[in-house]
Design a protein around this motif. Sequence first.
Motif, PDB file in Angstrom:
ATOM      1  N   MET A   1       0.849  -1.195   0.000  1.00  7.65           N
ATOM      2  CA  MET A   1       0.000   0.000   0.000  1.00  7.65           C
ATOM      3  C   MET A   1       0.884   1.244   0.000  1.00  7.65           C
ATOM      4  SD  MET A   1      -2.962   1.177   2.712  1.00  7.65           S
ATOM      5  CE  MET A   1      -4.134  -0.041   2.141  1.00  7.65           C
ATOM      6  N   PHE A   2       0.525   2.213  -0.838  1.00  6.05           N
ATOM      7  CA  PHE A   2       1.282   3.453  -0.903  1.00  6.05           C
ATOM      8  C   PHE A   2       1.106   4.238   0.394  1.00  6.05           C
ATOM      9  CE2 PHE A   2       0.470   2.651  -5.454  1.00  6.05           C
ATOM     10  CZ  PHE A   2       1.780   2.649  -5.915  1.00  6.05           C
ATOM     11  N   THR A   3       2.149   4.947   0.765  1.00  6.87           N
ATOM     12  CA  THR A   3       2.066   5.829   1.922  1.00  6.87           C
ATOM     13  C   THR A   3       2.409   7.255   1.495  1.00  6.87           C
ATOM     14  OG1 THR A   3       4.373   5.404   2.543  1.00  6.87           O
ATOM     15  CG2 THR A   3       2.677   3.990   3.530  1.00  6.87           C
ATOM     16  N   PHE A   4       1.907   8.218   2.285  1.00 10.52           N
ATOM     17  CA  PHE A   4       2.069   9.624   1.934  1.00 10.52           C
ATOM     18  C   PHE A   4       2.442  10.417   3.177  1.00 10.52           C
ATOM     19  CE2 PHE A   4      -1.294   7.684  -0.556  1.00 10.52           C
ATOM     20  CZ  PHE A   4      -0.986   8.015  -1.868  1.00 10.52           C
ATOM     21  N   LYS A   5       3.178  11.467   2.957  1.00 17.60           N
ATOM     22  CA  LYS A   5       3.356  12.490   3.978  1.00 17.60           C
ATOM     23  C   LYS A   5       2.208  13.487   3.859  1.00 17.60           C
ATOM     24  CE  LYS A   5       8.404  12.164   4.077  1.00 17.60           C
ATOM     25  NZ  LYS A   5       9.680  12.894   3.866  1.00 17.60           N
ATOM     26  N   PRO A   6       1.944  14.306   4.873  1.00 17.29           N
ATOM     27  CA  PRO A   6       0.865  15.293   4.776  1.00 17.29           C
ATOM     28  C   PRO A   6       0.953  16.164   3.525  1.00 17.29           C
ATOM     29  CG  PRO A   6       1.651  15.174   7.021  1.00 17.29           C
ATOM     30  CD  PRO A   6       2.575  14.298   6.206  1.00 17.29           C
ATOM     31  N   ALA A   7       2.168  16.567   3.172  1.00 15.18           N
ATOM     32  CA  ALA A   7       2.327  17.427   1.992  1.00 15.18           C
ATOM     33  C   ALA A   7       1.917  16.691   0.725  1.00 15.18           C
ATOM     34  CB  ALA A   7       3.769  17.913   1.886  1.00 15.18           C
ATOM     35  N   GLY A   8       2.156  15.380   0.687  1.00 18.26           N
ATOM     36  CA  GLY A   8       1.781  14.607  -0.483  1.00 18.26           C
ATOM     37  C   GLY A   8       0.280  14.560  -0.680  1.00 18.26           C
ATOM     38  N   LEU A   9      -0.473  14.380   0.414  1.00 22.68           N
ATOM     39  CA  LEU A   9      -1.923  14.405   0.318  1.00 22.68           C
ATOM     40  C   LEU A   9      -2.420  15.799  -0.036  1.00 22.68           C
ATOM     41  CD1 LEU A   9      -3.311  12.262   3.290  1.00 22.68           C
ATOM     42  CD2 LEU A   9      -3.017  11.633   0.904  1.00 22.68           C
ATOM     43  N   ALA A  10      -1.806  16.797   0.550  1.00 17.85           N
ATOM     44  CA  ALA A  10      -2.262  18.176   0.350  1.00 17.85           C
ATOM     45  C   ALA A  10      -2.075  18.644  -1.080  1.00 17.85           C
ATOM     46  CB  ALA A  10      -1.518  19.103   1.305  1.00 17.85           C
ATOM     47  N   ARG A  11      -1.009  18.204  -1.728  1.00 20.27           N
ATOM     48  CA  ARG A  11      -0.650  18.709  -3.054  1.00 20.27           C
ATOM     49  C   ARG A  11      -1.754  18.451  -4.087  1.00 20.27           C
ATOM     50  NH1 ARG A  11       3.644  15.919  -3.529  1.00 20.27           N
ATOM     51  NH2 ARG A  11       4.854  17.322  -2.190  1.00 20.27           N
ATOM     52  N   GLU A  12      -2.408  17.323  -3.992  1.00 18.53           N
ATOM     53  CA  GLU A  12      -3.459  16.978  -4.955  1.00 18.53           C
ATOM     54  C   GLU A  12      -4.595  17.992  -4.949  1.00 18.53           C
ATOM     55  OE1 GLU A  12      -6.866  13.488  -5.569  1.00 18.53           O
ATOM     56  OE2 GLU A  12      -5.054  13.043  -4.392  1.00 18.53           O
ATOM     57  N   HIS A  13      -4.842  18.594  -3.796  1.00 19.37           N
ATOM     58  CA  HIS A  13      -6.011  19.463  -3.646  1.00 19.37           C
ATOM     59  C   HIS A  13      -5.654  20.944  -3.518  1.00 19.37           C
ATOM     60  CE1 HIS A  13      -8.323  15.778  -3.080  1.00 19.37           C
ATOM     61  NE2 HIS A  13      -7.394  15.394  -2.224  1.00 19.37           N
ATOM     62  N   GLY A  14      -4.374  21.255  -3.574  1.00 21.27           N
ATOM     63  CA  GLY A  14      -3.961  22.643  -3.467  1.00 21.27           C
ATOM     64  C   GLY A  14      -4.192  23.231  -2.091  1.00 21.27           C
ATOM     65  N   ILE A  15      -4.089  22.395  -1.066  1.00 19.55           N
ATOM     66  CA  ILE A  15      -4.253  22.867   0.308  1.00 19.55           C
ATOM     67  C   ILE A  15      -2.928  22.694   1.040  1.00 19.55           C
ATOM     68  CG2 ILE A  15      -6.717  22.360   0.336  1.00 19.55           C
ATOM     69  CD1 ILE A  15      -6.126  19.793   1.836  1.00 19.55           C
ATOM     70  N   SER A  16      -2.862  23.146   2.259  1.00 24.78           N
ATOM     71  CA  SER A  16      -1.628  23.055   3.024  1.00 24.78           C
ATOM     72  C   SER A  16      -1.541  21.722   3.766  1.00 24.78           C
ATOM     73  CB  SER A  16      -1.539  24.200   4.035  1.00 24.78           C
ATOM     74  OG  SER A  16      -2.523  24.046   5.042  1.00 24.78           O
ATOM     75  N   ALA A  17      -0.319  21.347   4.081  1.00 25.61           N
ATOM     76  CA  ALA A  17      -0.127  20.142   4.884  1.00 25.61           C
ATOM     77  C   ALA A  17      -0.760  20.300   6.258  1.00 25.61           C
ATOM     78  CB  ALA A  17       1.369  19.843   5.007  1.00 25.61           C
ATOM     79  N   GLN A  18      -0.756  21.517   6.775  1.00 21.73           N
ATOM     80  CA  GLN A  18      -1.369  21.757   8.081  1.00 21.73           C
ATOM     81  C   GLN A  18      -2.869  21.518   8.030  1.00 21.73           C
ATOM     82  OE1 GLN A  18       0.227  22.384  11.046  1.00 21.73           O
ATOM     83  NE2 GLN A  18      -1.835  21.948  11.823  1.00 21.73           N
ATOM     84  N   ALA A  19      -3.486  21.860   6.894  1.00 20.73           N
ATOM     85  CA  ALA A  19      -4.928  21.610   6.750  1.00 20.73           C
ATOM     86  C   ALA A  19      -5.217  20.120   6.848  1.00 20.73           C
ATOM     87  CB  ALA A  19      -5.430  22.163   5.418  1.00 20.73           C
ATOM     88  N   VAL A  20      -4.369  19.290   6.221  1.00 21.11           N
ATOM     89  CA  VAL A  20      -4.545  17.838   6.309  1.00 21.11           C
ATOM     90  C   VAL A  20      -4.439  17.381   7.760  1.00 21.11           C
ATOM     91  CG1 VAL A  20      -3.611  15.598   5.620  1.00 21.11           C
ATOM     92  CG2 VAL A  20      -3.703  17.480   3.968  1.00 21.11           C
ATOM     93  N   ARG A  21      -3.435  17.890   8.464  1.00 21.51           N
ATOM     94  CA  ARG A  21      -3.281  17.517   9.873  1.00 21.51           C
ATOM     95  C   ARG A  21      -4.482  17.965  10.691  1.00 21.51           C
ATOM     96  NH1 ARG A  21       2.335  18.596   8.566  1.00 21.51           N
ATOM     97  NH2 ARG A  21       2.052  20.821   8.987  1.00 21.51           N
ATOM     98  N   ASN A  22      -5.019  19.149  10.368  1.00 21.74           N
ATOM     99  CA  ASN A  22      -6.194  19.638  11.087  1.00 21.74           C
ATOM    100  C   ASN A  22      -7.416  18.757  10.834  1.00 21.74           C
ATOM    101  OD1 ASN A  22      -4.668  21.763  12.040  1.00 21.74           O
ATOM    102  ND2 ASN A  22      -5.469  23.261  10.578  1.00 21.74           N
ATOM    103  N   TYR A  23      -7.577  18.312   9.595  1.00 22.82           N
ATOM    104  CA  TYR A  23      -8.708  17.438   9.269  1.00 22.82           C
ATOM    105  C   TYR A  23      -8.615  16.127  10.049  1.00 22.82           C
ATOM    106  CZ  TYR A  23      -9.503  20.551   5.247  1.00 22.82           C
ATOM    107  OH  TYR A  23      -9.745  21.635   4.439  1.00 22.82           O
TER     108      TYR A  23
END
Length: 234
Positions: free
Chosen positions: A1-23
């Motif tokens: 299974m692929f793994t991602f850092k917060p920035a990797g998830l965020a990049r797809e949606h044009g949001i910040s890594a902090q937003a991912v952590r907040n979610y």
Amino acid sequence: MFTFKPAGLAREHGISAQAVRNYERDGFLPPAQRTPSGYRIYTEVHAAALRAYLALIPAYGHSTAGRIMGALTVGDVDGALTAVDHGHYQLLRDRETLEAVREAVDDLTAEPDATPDRAARTIGELARRLRVTPATVRNWEGAGILVPARDPATGYRVYRATDVRDAELAHLLRRGGYPLERIATVVQQVRTAGGTARLSSALDDWQRKLTEQGRAMLDAATRLSAYLGLIEPG
């Protein structure tokens, strides 16, 4: 299974890594595993959850989107689907309200006269015109449907032609079973549009927004189904 850092998830949606952590913190994403050094490890499940949550926002609003994802995070699938059902019901009610307004406007009196004091009425006269009680008219005022002026000499309510129009619209929608808070919103839209003659474009804009929301719900359903396919057993 692929793994991602917060920035990797965020990049797809044009949001910040902090937003991912907040979610994740708010329960919209499932809890992430951590490396021995404390870094978060996100997976395809988290990526699907993030896609679902962001798709739910334009379809149902931030609050409902949060409730749906929060319910799924704790395993309450039925609770999440119930929130989805309520959203679809609300959209249906909005469509019915829009149609009722279109029909009601056709039954209203002519546009109010430009002269402010023309056709001013007392609360009793307005109530008799609509065949309701003065208490009903006061209830409409309390709900924000009517905003009458006051006679400076007597302090009594004075209903201008625009107030009569709003009262007639409220009366028609009330007979259709619509609650006061919904009627207040509709009447405010009439006021904002500048009267029934200019209401058509406002109603068309409302229709477009409902169509956009309906399409957003279809997109959200696809994303949500994909996420459920990853987290449901079997």
